[in-house]
Scaffold this active site. Structure first.
Site, PDB file in Angstrom:
ATOM      1  N   GLU A   1     -14.359 -15.590   8.882  1.00  0.00           N
ATOM      2  CA  GLU A   1     -14.284 -15.114   7.707  1.00  0.00           C
ATOM      3  C   GLU A   1     -13.723 -16.303   6.532  1.00  0.00           C
ATOM      4  OE1 GLU A   1     -11.687 -11.649   5.041  1.00  0.00           O
ATOM      5  OE2 GLU A   1     -11.291 -12.187   7.168  1.00  0.00           O
TER       6      GLU A   1
ATOM      7  N   ARG B   1       1.115  -1.293   0.150  1.00  0.00           N
ATOM      8  CA  ARG B   1      -0.134   0.087   0.034  1.00  0.00           C
ATOM      9  C   ARG B   1       0.918   1.337   0.007  1.00  0.00           C
ATOM     10  NH1 ARG B   1      -4.539  -1.831   3.357  1.00  0.00           N
ATOM     11  NH2 ARG B   1      -5.267  -3.940   2.137  1.00  0.00           N
TER      12      ARG B   1
ATOM     13  N   ARG C   1      -9.324  -1.805   2.768  1.00  0.00           N
ATOM     14  CA  ARG C   1      -8.936  -1.095   1.680  1.00  0.00           C
ATOM     15  C   ARG C   1     -10.257  -0.007   1.313  1.00  0.00           C
ATOM     16  NH1 ARG C   1      -7.589  -5.869  -2.216  1.00  0.00           N
ATOM     17  NH2 ARG C   1      -8.992  -6.939  -0.676  1.00  0.00           N
TER      18      ARG C   1
ATOM     19  N   SER D   1     -14.648  -6.228   1.628  1.00  0.00           N
ATOM     20  CA  SER D   1     -14.830  -5.298   0.339  1.00  0.00           C
ATOM     21  C   SER D   1     -14.129  -6.271  -0.884  1.00  0.00           C
ATOM     22  CB  SER D   1     -14.283  -3.893   0.484  1.00  0.00           C
ATOM     23  OG  SER D   1     -12.945  -4.145   1.126  1.00  0.00           O
ATOM     24  N   GLY D   2     -13.289  -7.241  -0.486  1.00  0.00           N
ATOM     25  CA  GLY D   2     -12.718  -7.819  -1.632  1.00  0.00           C
ATOM     26  C   GLY D   2     -12.310  -7.178  -2.912  1.00  0.00           C
ATOM     27  N   GLY D   3     -11.561  -6.193  -2.625  1.00  0.00           N
ATOM     28  CA  GLY D   3     -11.108  -5.556  -3.709  1.00  0.00           C
ATOM     29  C   GLY D   3     -12.061  -4.612  -4.552  1.00  0.00           C
TER      30      GLY D   3
ATOM     31  N   LYS E   1     -17.918 -12.611   8.611  1.00  0.00           N
ATOM     32  CA  LYS E   1     -17.188 -11.750   7.687  1.00  0.00           C
ATOM     33  C   LYS E   1     -17.068 -12.542   6.373  1.00  0.00           C
ATOM     34  CE  LYS E   1     -13.263  -8.767   6.787  1.00  0.00           C
ATOM     35  NZ  LYS E   1     -12.173  -7.920   7.239  1.00  0.00           N
TER      36      LYS E   1
END
Length: 364
Positions: A188, A43, A304, A272-274, A230
Site C-alpha cells: 500500500e 470514529r 471508512r 478510498s482515501g476519505g 492497494k
C-alpha cells in the site's frame, strides 16, 4: 542470468497465488477493519460512543456476524492485532467466524511512521524489526495476508526522491518477509489527497511512486503473482477547486496503473482515501468501465467507505444491530457490483453515504 538462489519453492508460490486470487475472485474486495485504537476512537467520538475495548468489539462483532452471503462481496478482512484475538459474545474468535464464511483473514503489520530528517515532514514506516517472527506467529493463528501502508504526500519538494525510494524499499522488504512466512503481502503506497494539486499532478506523482515500488519489489525477488496492490485512486487534492468526473478519475487512474503495474499482479484493491461512500463506489465502477486494457482485477479495500453508514446506523446501541448490518451489507454489495463495472447509481443514497470522509494527514 539464472536465479541461483530461489526465494520461494513452487509449493510456496502456489499457496500465495491461490490466496491472492481467492481474495479478489468474482468482484470480491476487502474490508479494512484494521483501524488502531486511536483511529477507532475518533470514529466512535463522532457518534458519541466511548472508545472502550468492549465498544470496539461490539461494533466489529456486528460487522463480522452479518449474513453468510457477505462472502459473495467480501473476500478478505484486514484486522488490527487487538481484533484478531477478540471473540463474539458467544466466545467464538472473530477470525474463526470469518474463516467459516470463506473469508480470508489479514493483519495490519506496519507500526506507523517515523520522520525522514532533512525532508519537508516526510516519513518512512516502522515495523521491520521482528517482522518475520510476527508473520510466523500470525500464520499459525490463521492469518493468510498482511498489509503495510506507506504514506507519501504532494507538497513543496514532496514527495522527495528519498521518501519515494525509502518507502519503496521498505514495502519490498516487508513483502519479501511476508512471502517467506506464507502471507500474501498487500503493498500500500498511498499518495494522500491532502493539498490543492490537480488531477494531472496526482497522476504524475502516482506513476513515479508505483514505478519505484515495482522496481524495488523486483530487486527483492518478490513473487508478484502472490501479492496485491492497494493504491490510491488518482484524484485531485481535497482542496483543489476544480472538480473531476468519475470518468476522468478512472482514465487517469488506469493510465497510471497501465504504465507501472505488471500484469502478473492478480489484483489491485483501491483505498478510498476519505472519499464519501458513494464517490468511492462511483469511481470504482468508472475504473472498471474505463476503455483501456486492464489485465488485473480492479477491486476495493475500503475502511471508512464500507463502514460509515453502518457506524451511523449503530450509534452504540445493541437494538440497532439489524440496521447496522443492512447498511454494511448494502455498501459491500454495491462495491462488488462496481468491481465488475455493473453498479447503477439510483440517486437514493442516505446522508451518511454521500458525506466526505476526508481527514487531513490521515493515519490508521
Amino acid at each position: 542470468m539464472a536465479h541461483r538462489f530461489p526465494a520461494l519453492t513452487p509449493e510456496q508460490k502456489k499457496e500465495l497465488s491461490d490466496i491472492a486470487q481467492r481474495i479478489v475472485a468474482n468482484g470480491k474486495g476487502i474490508l479494512a477493519a484494521d483501524e488502531s485504537v486511536g483511529t477507532m476512537g475518533n470514529r466512535l467520538q463522532r457518534i458519541k460512543v466511548e472508545n472502550t475495548e468492549e465498544n470496539r468489539r461490539q461494533f466489529r462483532e456486528i460487522l463480522f456476524t452479518v449474513d453468510n452471503s457477505i462472502n459473495q462481496s467480501i473476500g478478505g478482512v484486514i484486522l488490527f492485532h487487538e481484533t484478531l484475538y477478540q471473540k463474539d459474545s458467544q466466545g467464538k474468535l472473530f477470525r474463526n467466524i470469518l474463516k467459516e464464511k470463506g473469508i480470508v483473514v489479514g493483519i495490519k503489520l506496519d507500526q506507523g511512521g517515523a520522520p525522514l530528517a532533512g525532508t519537508n515532514k516526510e516519513t518512512t514506516i516502522q515495523g521491520l524489526d521482528g517482522l518475520s517472527e510476527r508473520c510466523a506467529q500470525y500464520k499459525k493463528d490463521g492469518v493468510d495476508f498482511g498489509k503495510w501502508r506507506a504514506v507519501l504526500r504532494i507538497a513543496d519538494q514532496c514527495p522527495s526522491s528519498l521518501a519515494i525510494q525509502e518507502n519503496a524499499n521498505t514495502l519490498a522488504r516487508y513483502a519479501s518477509i511476508c512471502q517467506q512466512n506464507g502471507l500474501v503481502p498487500i503493498v500500500e503506497p498511498e499518495v494522500i489527497p491532502d493539498g490543492d494539486h490537480d488531477l494531472e499532478h496526482c497522476q504524475y506523482v502516482t506513476e513515479k511512486v508505483l514505478a519505484a515500488v515495482y522496481k524495488a519489489l523486483n530487486d527483492h525477488h518478490v513473487y508478484l503473482e502472490g501479492t496485491l496492490l492497494k493504491p490510491n485512486m488518482v484524484t485531485a487534492g481535497h482542496a483543489c477547486t476544480k472538480k473531476y468526473t468519475p470518468e476522468q478519475v478512472a482514465m487517469a487512474t488506469v493510465t497510471a496503473l497501465h504504465r507501472t503495474v505488471p500484469a502478473a499482479v492478480p489484483g489491485i484493491c483501491f483505498l478510498s482515501g476519505g472519499m464519501s461512500e458513494e464517490d468511492a463506489t462511483l469511481n470504482l465502477n468508472a475504473i472498471n468501465l474505463c476503455p483501456l486494457p486492464k489485465p488485473w482485477k480492479l477491486s476495493f479495500s475500503y475502511g471508512r467507505a464500507l463502514q460509515a453508514s453502518a457506524l451511523a446506523a449503530w450509534g452504540g446501541k445493541a437494538e440497532n444491530k439489524k440496521a447496522t448490518q443492512e447498511a454494511f451489507m448494502k455498501r459491500a454489495v454495491v462495491n462488488c457490483q462496481a468491481a465488475k463495472g455493473q453498479y447503477v447509481h439510483t440517486g437514493s443514497s442516505g446522508a451518511a453515504s454521500t458525506q466526505s470522509l476526508f481527514t487531513a494527514s490521515y493515519t490508521y
